[in-house]
Design a protein around this motif. Structure first.
Motif, PDB file in Angstrom:
ATOM      1  N   PRO A 299      24.982   6.938  27.836  1.00 44.01           N
ATOM      2  CA  PRO A 299      25.140   8.388  27.665  1.00 44.01           C
ATOM      3  C   PRO A 299      24.259   9.175  28.626  1.00 44.01           C
ATOM      4  O   PRO A 299      24.431  10.367  28.814  1.00 44.01           O
ATOM      5  CB  PRO A 299      24.717   8.615  26.213  1.00 44.01           C
ATOM      6  N   GLY A 300      23.293   8.525  29.236  1.00 45.02           N
ATOM      7  CA  GLY A 300      22.378   9.194  30.160  1.00 45.02           C
ATOM      8  C   GLY A 300      21.120   9.662  29.450  1.00 45.02           C
ATOM      9  O   GLY A 300      21.004   9.617  28.225  1.00 45.02           O
ATOM     10  N   LYS A 301      20.173  10.143  30.237  1.00 45.19           N
ATOM     11  CA  LYS A 301      18.883  10.584  29.715  1.00 45.19           C
ATOM     12  C   LYS A 301      18.858  12.065  29.386  1.00 45.19           C
ATOM     13  O   LYS A 301      17.921  12.542  28.770  1.00 45.19           O
ATOM     14  CB  LYS A 301      17.786  10.296  30.755  1.00 45.19           C
ATOM     15  N   GLY A 302      19.846  12.793  29.847  1.00 47.26           N
ATOM     16  CA  GLY A 302      19.867  14.234  29.613  1.00 47.26           C
ATOM     17  C   GLY A 302      19.292  15.034  30.760  1.00 47.26           C
ATOM     18  O   GLY A 302      19.054  16.232  30.629  1.00 47.26           O
ATOM     19  N   ASN A 303      19.058  14.392  31.893  1.00 49.95           N
ATOM     20  CA  ASN A 303      18.477  15.089  33.041  1.00 49.95           C
ATOM     21  C   ASN A 303      19.356  16.226  33.547  1.00 49.95           C
ATOM     22  O   ASN A 303      18.864  17.182  34.130  1.00 49.95           O
ATOM     23  CB  ASN A 303      18.220  14.113  34.193  1.00 49.95           C
TER      24      ASN A 303
END
Length: 150
Positions: A102-106
């Motif tokens: 889902p990714g890190k939210g960067n």
């Protein structure tokens, strides 16, 4: 009627140079456009096959990348991915886990992860045993023994 001989030589040279640059620009633009279009087509083809090359890594079909998805779209993709994995389980390649990225939210407006908590909650809601990857903060691992529940 206007003849080429009526123009001074520097003007003719400038016009010829401009025409040559236009032709070169059209050729380069066409080549770039075709290459770009071909690259997008190949990426779509590889994505459908389940293996996408990003940088130096190749992600296998046991990995689902959710970058760019909305929460609703990500949940839909996770359900479809897990359903496909359940059907493939009989011919599995021996992998113990599935990876969902889902990714890190960067790239989120406030820099906080939106997809990862939603996906973890969604998976746990349906009884999947999942955990954050200790080596990669932007990845969720689903244990193989539990991904055929639903």
């Amino acid at each position: 009627m206007i003849k080429i001989e009526d123009f001074p030589e520097p003007v003719i040279i400038i016009v010829v140079v401009i025409l040559i640059l236009i032709v070169i620009g059209i050729i380069i633009g066409c080549v770039y456009c075709c290459c770009c279009r071909q690259r997008k087509t190949n990426t779509k083809r590889r994505t459908k096959a389940g293996s996408v090359k990003r940088g130096k890594r190749v992600r296998t079909s046991n990995t689902l990348d959710l970058h760019g998805h909305s929460v609703k779209g990500a949940k839909r993709s996770v359900n479809k991915f897990l359903k496909n994995k359940k059907q493939e389980r009989g011919r599995s390649n021996g992998s113990k886990t599935l990876a969902i990225i889902p990714g890190k939210g960067n790239h989120s407006p406030d820099g906080r992860a939106v997809l990862k908590p939603a996906i973890l909650k969604h998976l746990r809601k349906y009884g999947y045993k999942c955990r954050k990857d200790p080596q990669n903060d932007g990845r969720v691992l689903v244990d193989r023994d539990y991904y055929d529940i639903v």
